[in-house]
Design a protein around this motif. Structure first.
Motif, PDB file in Angstrom:
ATOM      1  N   LEU A  12       1.366  -1.343   0.160  1.00  0.00           N
ATOM      2  CA  LEU A  12      -0.377   0.076  -0.386  1.00  0.00           C
ATOM      3  C   LEU A  12       0.567   1.450  -0.112  1.00  0.00           C
ATOM      4  O   LEU A  12       1.489   1.725   0.992  1.00  0.00           O
ATOM      5  CB  LEU A  12      -1.355  -0.351   1.571  1.00  0.00           C
ATOM      6  N   VAL A  13       0.946   2.102  -1.145  1.00  0.00           N
ATOM      7  CA  VAL A  13       1.823   2.591  -1.263  1.00  0.00           C
ATOM      8  C   VAL A  13       1.308   3.942  -1.150  1.00  0.00           C
ATOM      9  O   VAL A  13       0.389   4.751  -1.525  1.00  0.00           O
ATOM     10  CB  VAL A  13       2.268   2.776  -2.892  1.00  0.00           C
ATOM     11  N   GLN A  14       2.321   4.889  -0.546  1.00  0.00           N
ATOM     12  CA  GLN A  14       2.005   6.224   0.200  1.00  0.00           C
ATOM     13  C   GLN A  14       1.249   6.595   0.917  1.00  0.00           C
ATOM     14  O   GLN A  14       0.140   7.446   0.910  1.00  0.00           O
ATOM     15  CB  GLN A  14       1.940   7.262  -1.330  1.00  0.00           C
ATOM     16  N   CYS A  15       1.375   6.109   1.724  1.00  0.00           N
ATOM     17  CA  CYS A  15       0.064   5.830   2.135  1.00  0.00           C
ATOM     18  C   CYS A  15       0.746   6.247   4.067  1.00  0.00           C
ATOM     19  O   CYS A  15       1.650   5.700   4.550  1.00  0.00           O
ATOM     20  CB  CYS A  15      -0.501   4.209   3.505  1.00  0.00           C
ATOM     21  N   GLY A  16      -0.204   6.899   4.868  1.00  0.00           N
ATOM     22  CA  GLY A  16       0.092   7.420   6.249  1.00  0.00           C
ATOM     23  C   GLY A  16      -0.608   8.701   6.474  1.00  0.00           C
ATOM     24  O   GLY A  16      -1.080   9.128   5.798  1.00  0.00           O
ATOM     25  N   GLU A  17      -0.416   9.309   7.795  1.00  0.00           N
ATOM     26  CA  GLU A  17      -0.706  10.416   8.480  1.00  0.00           C
ATOM     27  C   GLU A  17       0.326  11.524   9.041  1.00  0.00           C
ATOM     28  O   GLU A  17       1.128  11.048   8.588  1.00  0.00           O
ATOM     29  CB  GLU A  17      -1.632  10.196   9.800  1.00  0.00           C
ATOM     30  N   ASP A  18      -0.228  12.671   8.634  1.00  0.00           N
ATOM     31  CA  ASP A  18       0.927  13.507   8.400  1.00  0.00           C
ATOM     32  C   ASP A  18       2.366  13.254   7.590  1.00  0.00           C
ATOM     33  O   ASP A  18       3.275  13.429   7.992  1.00  0.00           O
ATOM     34  CB  ASP A  18       1.863  13.714  10.105  1.00  0.00           C
ATOM     35  N   LEU A  19       1.843  13.359   6.352  1.00  0.00           N
ATOM     36  CA  LEU A  19       2.592  13.368   5.187  1.00  0.00           C
ATOM     37  C   LEU A  19       2.636  14.246   5.323  1.00  0.00           C
ATOM     38  O   LEU A  19       1.829  15.173   5.334  1.00  0.00           O
ATOM     39  CB  LEU A  19       1.852  12.664   4.146  1.00  0.00           C
ATOM     40  N   PRO A  20       4.228  15.358   4.450  1.00  0.00           N
ATOM     41  CA  PRO A  20       3.855  16.540   3.959  1.00  0.00           C
ATOM     42  C   PRO A  20       2.480  16.207   2.450  1.00  0.00           C
ATOM     43  O   PRO A  20       3.064  16.111   1.828  1.00  0.00           O
ATOM     44  CB  PRO A  20       5.264  16.132   3.017  1.00  0.00           C
ATOM     45  N   LYS A  21       2.526  18.272   2.182  1.00  0.00           N
ATOM     46  CA  LYS A  21       2.268  18.340   1.013  1.00  0.00           C
ATOM     47  C   LYS A  21       3.371  18.912   0.035  1.00  0.00           C
ATOM     48  O   LYS A  21       2.063  18.689  -1.249  1.00  0.00           O
ATOM     49  CB  LYS A  21       1.785  19.977   1.514  1.00  0.00           C
ATOM     50  N   VAL A  22       4.297  18.617   0.850  1.00  0.00           N
ATOM     51  CA  VAL A  22       5.242  18.591  -0.659  1.00  0.00           C
ATOM     52  C   VAL A  22       6.192  17.723  -0.444  1.00  0.00           C
ATOM     53  O   VAL A  22       6.770  18.020   0.745  1.00  0.00           O
ATOM     54  CB  VAL A  22       5.797  20.327  -1.244  1.00  0.00           C
ATOM     55  N   ARG A  23       7.123  16.756  -1.262  1.00  0.00           N
ATOM     56  CA  ARG A  23       7.850  16.374  -0.952  1.00  0.00           C
ATOM     57  C   ARG A  23       9.475  17.203  -1.744  1.00  0.00           C
ATOM     58  O   ARG A  23       9.040  16.912  -3.019  1.00  0.00           O
ATOM     59  CB  ARG A  23       8.131  14.263  -0.911  1.00  0.00           C
ATOM     60  N   ARG A  24      10.638  17.310  -1.099  1.00  0.00           N
ATOM     61  CA  ARG A  24      11.951  18.122  -1.812  1.00  0.00           C
ATOM     62  C   ARG A  24      12.661  17.737  -2.037  1.00  0.00           C
ATOM     63  O   ARG A  24      13.100  16.840  -1.339  1.00  0.00           O
ATOM     64  CB  ARG A  24      11.550  19.602  -1.478  1.00  0.00           C
ATOM     65  N   GLY A  25      13.815  17.806  -2.820  1.00  0.00           N
ATOM     66  CA  GLY A  25      15.298  17.234  -2.139  1.00  0.00           C
ATOM     67  C   GLY A  25      15.091  15.719  -2.427  1.00  0.00           C
ATOM     68  O   GLY A  25      14.988  14.852  -2.696  1.00  0.00           O
ATOM     69  N   GLY A  26      16.144  15.723  -1.536  1.00  0.00           N
ATOM     70  CA  GLY A  26      16.456  14.426  -0.900  1.00  0.00           C
ATOM     71  C   GLY A  26      15.274  13.776  -0.494  1.00  0.00           C
ATOM     72  O   GLY A  26      15.029  12.423  -0.428  1.00  0.00           O
TER      73      GLY A  26
END
Ligand code: NIG
Ligand code: FE
Length: 411
Positions: A12-26
């Motif tokens: 189950l991919v990209q699942c979770g609570e409190d994930l960021p609104k943007v992923r940047r850089g590393g």
């Protein structure tokens, strides 16, 4: 509507609570995957997920569809933050002209390109445009697209721009995926204003934009900032008129030349700057610390044989990247985001994880849908992809051209 339980999910991919609104850089390499998982969906909302080993069952088993996802992955549906899905006809004759040696820019200067699409759109009824677009959207959904931005810009007159925007408004009302509408009256100067830029800009500002405000026809405003199209100053003037009625900028910049449009768009708080095949140091500096999402359109580069956007350079400068299709009849006749995923890996050296972040979290941000789309999070909308049986996630971009999506689940 009703209840859906997906069980035995391999990942189950990209699942979770409190994930960021943007992923940047590393951080773009990060991609949470829960193995051997279940996902529960109710009335179009994600209500629960977790490990099969810890699953306590459901309180109410009535009206439940159960999907066994043994060997399959579930991921958030792709968000396509840049398309021109409403158009009259395909343009394969220009494709053949390019094979025979003309460039995209040369074809445009001869009255082809965007002006060709505008001539064809002027004669088509709103109903016919709607029907064609609806058919295309069904195809995009089968490729895994669960949210769509659509631009006007093949009208280039008051009547035809409003016609396009009304078609998009009806698509918004009748489609089962969210649609965002972007006013792109400044896509090209129509022939009658070829030597009267002031006249067309005044038409956009004083006539089109007020009508768009009255009829609530758009969420965003776009300008094609490019040599032979709109200058940075012209872009600024038009965007400001859009901002004044509440439209946020999302712009076409740096496709063929770096004119300084990125810095100006960032200054005007653009939600995204799109294309970026040409990037100079000042563009990177302007993007640092901004809230503007750099968005790359690799299928356009592929189809026009122009450079691919330099995603690595953006990521190495701690910036985020979103990917979109640019689906349109001239530069990108494919809206297949699975192919975009593959191109991003093969041609732009993004890892499969980075590219998937660019197609989900970052793309949702680039169309104002971070609260409802882009991740598998409790309370977000049901917009998930169920894959076919695959050995691992990288197998999807690796197997370019294959359809590895079994279905998209939207409610
Ligand atoms: O994003 N570059 C400007 N607009 C579209 C192409 C429009 C067309 O050729 O019809 C694009 O590539
Ligand atoms: Fe475009």
């Amino acid at each position: 509507m009703g209840k859906i339980l997906i069980k035995n999910i391999k990942g189950l991919v990209q699942c979770g609570e409190d994930l960021p609104k943007v992923r940047r850089g590393g951080d773009m390499k990060e991609l949470p995957i829960l193995e051997n998982a279940f996902l529960a969906l109710e009335d179009g909302i994600i209500v629960e997920y977790g490990s099969m080993l810890e699953w306590g069952g459901l309180a109410d088993w009535r009206d439940l569809e159960i999907i066994d996802a043994e060997g399959k992955y579930v991921l958030p549906a792709f968000c396509d933050s840049h398309t021109h899905t409403v158009f009259a006809k395909s343009r394969e004759e220009e494709f053949v002209d390019r094979i025979n040696g003309l460039t995209y820019e040369e074809i445009a200067l001869k009255g082809g390109g965007i002006l060709n699409s505008a001539r064809r759109l002027a004669d088509m009824s709103e109903v016919e445009l709607f029907d064609h677009a609806m058919e295309r959207i069904q195809r995009l959904k089968s490729y895994g697209t669960g949210a769509l931005e659509i631009k006007s810009g093949y009208g280039l007159s008051m009547d035809a721009e409003l016609k396009m925007l009304r078609v998009i408004k009806r698509l918004k009302a009748e489609c089962d995926i969210p649609i965002r509408s972007t006013f792109l009256g400044a896509h090209a100067f129509p022939p009658e204003f070829k030597d009267n830029h002031r006249g067309y800009i005044d038409l956009i500002k004083n006539e089109m934009i007020p009508r768009i405000a009255d009829e609530n026809l758009a969420d965003y405003i776009d300008v094609f900032c490019e040599r032979n199209y709109f200058s940075v100053d012209e872009m600024e003037e038009i965007l400001e008129a859009g901002i004044a009625i509440g439209l946020k900028p999302k712009v076409h910049v740096n496709q063929f030349s770096a004119l300084g449009g990125i810095r100006k768009a960032v200054e005007l708080n653009a939600l995204s700057v799109d294309h970026l095949e040409e990037l100079v140091d000042d563009d990177i500096e302007a993007l640092k610390g901004s809230k503007t999402m750099p968005t790359i359109l690799p299928s356009c580069s592929h189809f026009l044989s122009i450079p691919f956007g330099d995603a690595r350079r953006l990521i190495d400068n701690d910036l985020p990247v979103a990917l979109a299709s640019d689906f349109n009849p001239g530069s990108t006749p494919s809206g297949n985001l699975g192919f975009v995923w593959s191109l991003a890996c093969v041609k732009m050296k993004m890892t499969p994880e980075e590219a998937l972040n660019a197609l989900t979290i970052n793309a949702a941000y680039a169309m104002g849908l971070s609260d409802t789309h882009g991740t598998i999070t409790i309370g977000k909308k049901t917009a998930v992809i169920l894959t076919k049986e695959i050995p691992n996630l990288a197998y999807i971009p690796y197997s370019f051209g294959d359809q590895l999506i079994e279905r998209i689940i939207l409610s």
